[in-house]
Scaffold this motif. Structure first.
Motif, PDB file in Angstrom:
ATOM      1  N   GLU A  71     -10.260  44.107  15.575  1.00 53.90           N
ATOM      2  CA  GLU A  71      -9.632  42.815  15.873  1.00 53.90           C
ATOM      3  C   GLU A  71      -8.149  42.814  15.521  1.00 53.90           C
ATOM      4  N   SER A  72      -7.726  43.766  14.709  1.00 57.63           N
ATOM      5  CA  SER A  72      -6.300  43.855  14.359  1.00 57.63           C
ATOM      6  C   SER A  72      -5.515  44.693  15.365  1.00 57.63           C
ATOM      7  N   TRP A  73      -6.173  45.242  16.358  1.00 60.36           N
ATOM      8  CA  TRP A  73      -5.511  46.048  17.379  1.00 60.36           C
ATOM      9  C   TRP A  73      -4.920  45.109  18.433  1.00 60.36           C
ATOM     10  N   THR A  74      -3.895  44.392  18.069  1.00 58.75           N
ATOM     11  CA  THR A  74      -3.376  43.325  18.927  1.00 58.75           C
ATOM     12  C   THR A  74      -2.007  43.607  19.539  1.00 58.75           C
ATOM     13  N   SER A  75      -1.316  44.600  19.060  1.00 59.15           N
ATOM     14  CA  SER A  75       0.023  44.852  19.591  1.00 59.15           C
ATOM     15  C   SER A  75      -0.047  45.621  20.906  1.00 59.15           C
ATOM     16  N   ARG A  82      -7.562  49.909  22.499  1.00 63.63           N
ATOM     17  CA  ARG A  82      -8.515  48.937  23.048  1.00 63.63           C
ATOM     18  C   ARG A  82      -9.212  49.507  24.286  1.00 63.63           C
ATOM     19  N   TRP A 110     -11.456  43.004  26.315  1.00 60.36           N
ATOM     20  CA  TRP A 110     -10.349  43.951  26.401  1.00 60.36           C
ATOM     21  C   TRP A 110     -10.197  44.513  27.804  1.00 60.36           C
TER      22      TRP A 110
END
Length: 145
Positions: A71-75, A82, A110
């Motif tokens: 969930e922290s893979w947002t950049s 993703r 995703w």
């Protein structure tokens, strides 16, 4: 990241995660089946060995590479991570492995948000992406989720 096809798992990170997952779970048996002298194709080996354990191990490998909390893979820099995650999930779905709902839903989200430029034909990738989303959605519907 290298891409060589239209499927979400046809990229270097997804391939490496799948390979690591099968290796972690099946070890020497996987290596023997993957030997060039073996008559089985890569797809046949995966079909034989895929299960919830290989899914978990492949996703753990991605967490080792990109951070413990998907969930922290947002950049924007995490978009390839993703896609690899979604690819691992899609491949296991294709192989008939039951998917935990949270993992299935994350992969769908995703895939829906994917904005990577693929080297292959964009139309073919878009059609494939829609098929992958459909597969994951149907799996949830079949499970009553």
């Amino acid at each position: 990241m290298g891409y060589w096809g239209d499927r979400s798992y046809e990229n270097d990170d997804a391939h490496d995660a799948l390979d690591a997952g099968f290796e972690r779970v099946h070890g020497d048996r996987y290596e023997q089946l993957m030997d060039d002298a073996n008559q089985f194709t890569f797809e046949q080996v995966q079909a034989e060995l895929a299960g919830p354990e290989t899914l978990a191990a492949a996703l753990d490998w991605l967490s080792d590479q990109f951070g413990d909390d998907p969930e922290s893979w947002t950049s924007d820099d995490d978009e390839e991570a993703r896609l690899a995650y979604a690819g691992v999930v899609v491949r296991h779905a294709e192989l008939g492995v039951a998917l935990p709902d949270d993992i299935r839903r994350r992969a769908i989200a995703w895939l829906e948000a994917e904005s990577l430029d693929w080297e292959s034909d964009r139309t073919r990738r878009e059609l494939r992406r829609r098929n992958e989303i459909g597969l994951l959605t149907r799996m949830g519907n079949a499970a009553g989720l």
